[in-house]
Motif scaffolding. Structure first.
Motif, short mmCIF file in Angstrom:
data_model
loop_
_atom_site.label_atom_id
_atom_site.label_comp_id
_atom_site.label_asym_id
_atom_site.label_seq_id
_atom_site.Cartn_x
_atom_site.Cartn_y
_atom_site.Cartn_z
N SER A 137 38.27 36.58 49.22
CA SER A 137 39.63 37.03 48.96
C SER A 137 40.21 37.26 50.32
O SER A 137 39.85 37.68 51.37
N TYR A 184 44.16 39.39 43.71
CA TYR A 184 43.41 40.29 44.32
C TYR A 184 44.31 41.54 44.70
O TYR A 184 45.06 41.55 45.58
N GLU A 202 33.01 34.29 46.09
CA GLU A 202 34.46 34.87 45.99
C GLU A 202 34.69 34.88 47.41
O GLU A 202 33.96 35.59 48.24
N LYS A 262 44.72 37.43 46.87
CA LYS A 262 44.19 36.71 46.05
C LYS A 262 42.65 36.51 46.08
O LYS A 262 42.31 36.54 47.20
N THR A 263 42.03 35.99 45.24
CA THR A 263 40.44 35.79 45.35
C THR A 263 40.35 34.30 44.67
O THR A 263 40.69 34.04 43.73
N ARG A 276 37.32 32.01 43.61
CA ARG A 276 36.19 32.14 43.14
C ARG A 276 35.54 30.74 42.76
O ARG A 276 36.08 29.96 42.15
#
Length: 146
Positions: free
Chosen positions: A90, A130, A88, A135-136, A138
């Motif tokens: 972020s 996030y 991940e 935002k993340t 992944r």
């Protein structure tokens, strides 16, 4: 003092690190990911694929997710029993979401291939909010070595 003994094969605590939103921070993310995965006994194949995925996602966080004065976060969650790694990254820019580029007629473009590489190397990737405003991205990678 009592300490809980982890179950054999149980996933270890995720590795998480805040890094500066600079080219040096992106490079450090890649180096830390490799060192962490090697220390946890991940296979060479999984480590090499993760190295490239982390490099691309960290570079994108620095290039497209930069908010002055804000860092980006790298998280690695290795689950040996499921033979799965979740990467991940972020960043603070929740208004810009990554999208793979359509095929480019230029056979040698100078940029824009990062998410194409992530798509090729990861078994799955997505993007989620996030909180509060970032935002993340992944990516999941499965270890297919015997």
């Amino acid at each position: 003092m009592n300490q809980a003994t982890p179950h054999v094969g149980a996933p270890a605590a995720p590795f998480t690190q805040l890094l500066s939103s600079t080219r040096r921070g992106a490079r450090l993310a890649r180096l830390l990911a490799v060192a962490e995965l090697r220390s946890r006994g991940a296979s060479q194949d999984l480590t090499e694929r993760a190295e490239l995925v982390v490099a691309e996602l960290a570079a994108n966080a620095v290039l497209h997710g930069l908010v002055p004065g804000r860092c980006f976060r790298l998280t690695l969650a290795l689950d040996p029993s499921a033979r799965r790694l979740r990467v991940e990254v972020s960043d603070a820019r929740g208004d810009l979401h990554p999208h793979p580029r359509p095929a480019d007629p230029d056979p040698l473009p100078t940029g824009g291939r990062g998410l194409t590489l992530v798509t090729a190397l990861a078994d799955h990737w997505d993007c989620v909010p996030y909180p509060p405003s970032g935002k993340t991205v992944r990516a999941e990678l499965f270890d297919t070595t015997a």
